[in-house]
Write an enzyme that holds these catalytic residues in place. Structure first.
Site, PDB file in Angstrom:
ATOM      1  N   ASP A 161       0.858  -1.191   0.000  1.00 46.23           N
ATOM      2  CA  ASP A 161       0.000   0.000   0.000  1.00 46.23           C
ATOM      3  C   ASP A 161       0.897   1.246   0.000  1.00 46.23           C
ATOM      4  OD1 ASP A 161      -1.767   2.052   0.598  1.00 46.23           O
ATOM      5  OD2 ASP A 161      -2.056   1.426   2.686  1.00 46.23           O
TER       6      ASP A 161
ATOM      7  N   ASP B 139      -5.142 -10.498 -15.700  1.00 41.83           N
ATOM      8  CA  ASP B 139      -6.174 -11.475 -15.375  1.00 41.83           C
ATOM      9  C   ASP B 139      -7.447 -11.030 -16.098  1.00 41.83           C
ATOM     10  OD1 ASP B 139      -7.510 -13.458 -13.892  1.00 41.83           O
ATOM     11  OD2 ASP B 139      -6.362 -12.986 -12.093  1.00 41.83           O
TER      12      ASP B 139
ATOM     13  N   ASP C  27      -9.781 -16.302 -16.477  1.00 42.06           N
ATOM     14  CA  ASP C  27     -10.389 -16.742 -15.222  1.00 42.06           C
ATOM     15  C   ASP C  27     -11.578 -17.679 -15.450  1.00 42.06           C
ATOM     16  OD1 ASP C  27     -10.751 -16.210 -12.236  1.00 42.06           O
ATOM     17  OD2 ASP C  27     -12.719 -15.610 -12.978  1.00 42.06           O
TER      18      ASP C  27
ATOM     19  N   GLU D 251      -7.414 -20.792 -16.524  1.00 45.47           N
ATOM     20  CA  GLU D 251      -7.711 -21.381 -15.219  1.00 45.47           C
ATOM     21  C   GLU D 251      -8.941 -22.263 -15.356  1.00 45.47           C
ATOM     22  OE1 GLU D 251      -9.223 -20.394 -10.766  1.00 45.47           O
ATOM     23  OE2 GLU D 251     -10.212 -19.731 -12.566  1.00 45.47           O
TER      24      GLU D 251
ATOM     25  N   HIS E 100      -4.216 -17.236  -4.774  1.00 44.36           N
ATOM     26  CA  HIS E 100      -5.100 -16.425  -3.937  1.00 44.36           C
ATOM     27  C   HIS E 100      -6.388 -17.159  -3.562  1.00 44.36           C
ATOM     28  CE1 HIS E 100      -6.684 -16.184  -7.908  1.00 44.36           C
ATOM     29  NE2 HIS E 100      -7.772 -15.587  -7.486  1.00 44.36           N
ATOM     30  N   ASP E 101      -6.615 -18.346  -4.120  1.00 38.87           N
ATOM     31  CA  ASP E 101      -7.825 -19.121  -3.795  1.00 38.87           C
ATOM     32  C   ASP E 101      -7.530 -20.311  -2.888  1.00 38.87           C
ATOM     33  OD1 ASP E 101      -9.406 -17.529  -5.451  1.00 38.87           O
ATOM     34  OD2 ASP E 101      -9.138 -18.828  -7.181  1.00 38.87           O
TER      35      ASP E 101
HETATM   36  O1  ISL Z   1     -15.369 -24.935  -8.409  1.00 38.36           O
HETATM   37  C1  ISL Z   1     -15.087 -24.154  -9.207  1.00 38.36           C
HETATM   38  C2  ISL Z   1     -15.606 -24.314 -10.579  1.00 38.36           C
HETATM   39  O2  ISL Z   1     -15.972 -25.679 -10.828  1.00 38.36           O
HETATM   40  C3  ISL Z   1     -14.182 -23.067  -8.764  1.00 38.36           C
HETATM   41  O3  ISL Z   1     -13.041 -23.663  -8.238  1.00 38.36           O
HETATM   42  C4  ISL Z   1     -13.744 -22.023  -9.785  1.00 38.36           C
HETATM   43  O4  ISL Z   1     -13.269 -22.521 -10.958  1.00 38.36           O
HETATM   44  C5  ISL Z   1     -12.717 -21.142  -9.202  1.00 38.36           C
HETATM   45  O5  ISL Z   1     -13.170 -20.674  -7.969  1.00 38.36           O
HETATM   46  C6  ISL Z   1     -12.491 -19.959 -10.113  1.00 38.36           C
HETATM   47  O6  ISL Z   1     -11.721 -18.992  -9.457  1.00 38.36           O
HETATM   48  C7  ISL Z   1     -11.581 -17.772 -10.107  1.00 38.36           C
HETATM   49  O7  ISL Z   1     -12.835 -17.163 -10.387  1.00 38.36           O
HETATM   50  C8  ISL Z   1     -13.615 -16.759  -9.264  1.00 38.36           C
HETATM   51  C9  ISL Z   1     -12.789 -15.939  -8.274  1.00 38.36           C
HETATM   52  O8  ISL Z   1     -13.533 -15.783  -7.092  1.00 38.36           O
HETATM   53  C10 ISL Z   1     -11.464 -16.569  -7.975  1.00 38.36           C
HETATM   54  O9  ISL Z   1     -10.715 -15.747  -7.112  1.00 38.36           O
HETATM   55  C11 ISL Z   1     -10.768 -16.804  -9.271  1.00 38.36           C
HETATM   56  O10 ISL Z   1      -9.468 -17.311  -9.131  1.00 38.36           O
HETATM   57  C12 ISL Z   1     -14.745 -15.961  -9.800  1.00 38.36           C
HETATM   58  O11 ISL Z   1     -14.255 -14.963 -10.661  1.00 38.36           O
END
Ligand code: ISL
Length: 559
Positions: free
Chosen positions: A21, A98, A199, A257, A330-331
């Site tokens: 930040d 992204d 994404d 992804e 991040h997930d």
């Molecule tokens: O279960 C899923 C789909 O079958 C999820 O895992 C999904 O594919 C995943 O969460 C996708 O993540 C991405 O898109 C989301 C966002 O919240 C995540 O941070 C991002 O990485 C929605 O845009």
């Protein structure tokens, strides 16, 4: 195999909100990222993946875009973005943006316009449907909990949202929408972007009948619908069109992804002859400790299952497609806490995981903080959590289903996405050097010990080990292009493999356990050289090794 710059690249993922930040509002920003570019260059990063920075009301922290052509207020201005992009390029690195394709924010102009009844070109950009018997159009459950449909008074219809209620799904069968998306991508490529991360992009095609999903829990109102949606019929046509309209016209790199995709399907998306996508971020190895009810349910980690999945992906894609290599993002919770040991063996296990994943064939992704061995967070109060998925989960499990607070928090401590979203730990000053104001999410209390400043000063730190791993990749082509072969297939705790290219062979041996493990490998034709290890070296021969807790070794053999 065809050689390309992106196969040789190491990608560093920045989650902008939590990186640095610069202006004291408690939220990371573009200028903050720019301040740290020398650090990333010295680490050895080739590509900087910027999490979403577009205008957004931040229901899902930027994954809900309200304007693809503008920068989110909290992150700065378009001038700041240009300056960041230049700073990345000046240092010989590349920038990955992204792109959020599956949905927009409900505050996007298209969605607002789509609500108007009558002859409205935007109506078909989304999934608007009539209700059924006084309820939702079907029984699909959102990935973030509850129904995947929401009624809108103004539109007098329900709209589909696979993620949060503020993330309405786009309809990719609409030609106009597809062209808007291609224009948007060209806009960023013309500004100098080198790569895209797409994404949740295997969800773009929904079955036309939008049929009910099978109820897994009798009596539950909603059913998981992912299996009806992933890899929908016609999805490859979309990527082939996108490739010819956009990707093939730029010297760029794409990574998709894709959750719920098998290695066989992964090959279809990334096979270079099919001209769709360059590479994939798959989930199969990360889902290995998911229970029957999904990612909030944890079952014990199984090395044999994990190893089998990764090994299968390596063989499927070898010489044809390409994969991303990652254990953190991040997930996902932090891997040292999830499958390693984040107290006694924090340093050893962080180094071991890095060795195991980065020596496979593919592009390594390093998620901010991974390179200093950052760990999970445990907030006791649900109000300290920020992630929409986590907050929805708490609400459903505690308030609706009536599970105890302690039980629900146990799941959250293990799996919340906020585990990975606490501020980057730069030093031991207040707020860990993230910024001057209280951050939007609390700092992990271990920042006094785990931080970049300490890591730079300690030659045995996780950070120095990552630098060495990356340096080796740039020195030995076998790490990038070598063929993969699994070793010790039956061992319960050791993941060992070899990589071969021409006259060079790499032997990678990693111990996933806290116990010493005896290992015996065939003696190679010539003397193996120990390239890297996370412990002081011993001179035991490959035929009778004793690996210490979470030990990793990489040997080079010249044939
Ligand atoms: O279960 C899923 C789909 O079958 C999820 O895992 C999904 O594919 C995943 O969460 C996708 O993540 C991405 O898109 C989301 C966002 O919240 C995540 O941070 C991002 O990485 C929605 O845009």
């Amino acid at each position: 195999m065809k050689k390309t710059w992106w196969k040789e690249a190491v990608i560093y993922q920045v989650y902008p909100r939590s990186f640095r930040d610069s202006d004291g509002d408690g939220i990371g920003d573009l200028k903050g990222i720019e301040e740290k570019l020398d650090y990333l260059k010295e680490l050895g990063a080739d590509v900087i993946w910027l999490g979403p920075v577009y205008k957004s009301p931040n229901d899902d922290y930027g994954y809900d875009v309200s304007d693809y052509y503008q920068i989110m207020d909290e992150f700065g201005s378009m001038d700041d973005w240009v300056s960041l992009c230049d700073g990345i390029h000046r240092r010989g690195m590349k920038i990955m943006m992204d792109i959020i394709f599956n949905h927009t924010s409900d505050e996007h102009a298209w969605f607002r316009a789509s609500k108007a009844p009558g002859d409205n070109p935007y109506r078909d950009y989304y999934y608007w449907r009539e209700g059924r018997s006084g309820g939702e159009p079907n029984n699909w459950e959102s990935f973030f909990g509850g129904s995947a449909w929401k009624y809108d008074e103004e539109a007098r219809a329900y709209y589909l949202h696979l993620f949060s209620t503020k993330q309405p799904d786009l309809n990719w069968s609409n030609e106009g929408l597809r062209q808007e998306m291609y224009n948007m991508m060209r806009f960023w490529l013309d500004k100098g972007v080198d790569a895209f991360r797409l994404d949740a992009v295997n969800l773009l095609v929904k079955p036309p009948e939008l049929q009910d999903a099978e109820l897994l829990v009798p009596g539950h109102p909603y059913a998981p619908c992912g299996h009806l949606i992933v890899n929908g019929e016609g999805i490859h046509d979309i990527f082939q069109e996108m490739n010819s309209e956009v990707f093939s016209r730029y010297p760029m790199f794409t990574v998709a992804e894709m959750a719920g995709v098998s290695a066989e399907e992964g090959l279809l998306y990334t096979d270079s002859f099919r001209k769709e996508l360059d590479s994939i971020i798959c989930f199969e190895h990360m889902d290995v400790d998911n229970g029957p009810s999904g990612r909030w349910e944890s079952v014990p980690f199984s090395l044999p299952a994990f190893r089998q999945i990764l090994s299968h992906w390596q063989h499927m894609l070898q010489g044809k497609g390409w994969t991303g290599l990652y254990l953190n993002n991040h997930d996902q919770p932090r891997v040292v806490s999830r499958w390693g040991n984040d107290s006694r063996y924090r340093v050893e296990s962080a180094k071991m995981f890095a060795t195991c994943i980065q020596m496979l064939q593919g592009s390594p992704y390093i998620y901010q903080g991974e390179e200093i061995g950052m760990t999970n967070i445990r907030f006791d109060d649900i109000h300290d959590y920020r992630d929409v998925e986590t907050l929805n989960f708490y609400k459903i499990e505690y308030e609706i289903k009536g599970r105890s607070h302690e039980e629900v928090m146990r799941d959250i401590h293990l799996r919340s996405r906020d585990n990975a979203r606490t501020p980057m730990q730069w030093d031991d000053s207040t707020y860990a050097g993230f910024g001057d104001a209280k951050p939007w999410i609390n700092v992990n209390p271990n920042y006094k010990e785990v931080n970049v400043k300490n890591a730079l000063a300690d030659p045995d730190s996780v950070l120095h080990y990552y630098r060495e791993l990356i340096r080796l990749r740039k020195q030995h082509e076998v790490i990038v292009y070598g063929d993969f072969n699994l070793l010790l297939e039956e061992h319960s705790d050791i993941f060992a493999y070899q990589r071969t290219l021409h006259k060079e062979m790499l032997i990678v041996i990693t111990n996933f356990s806290e116990q010493e493990q005896a290992v015996s490998l065939d003696a190679p034709a010539s003397e193996p050289i120990l390239l890297l290890s996370n412990y002081p070296s011993t001179d035991d021969p490959l035929e009778s090794l004793c690996l210490r807790p979470f030990e990793a070794r990489v040997y080079l053999v010249q044939k």
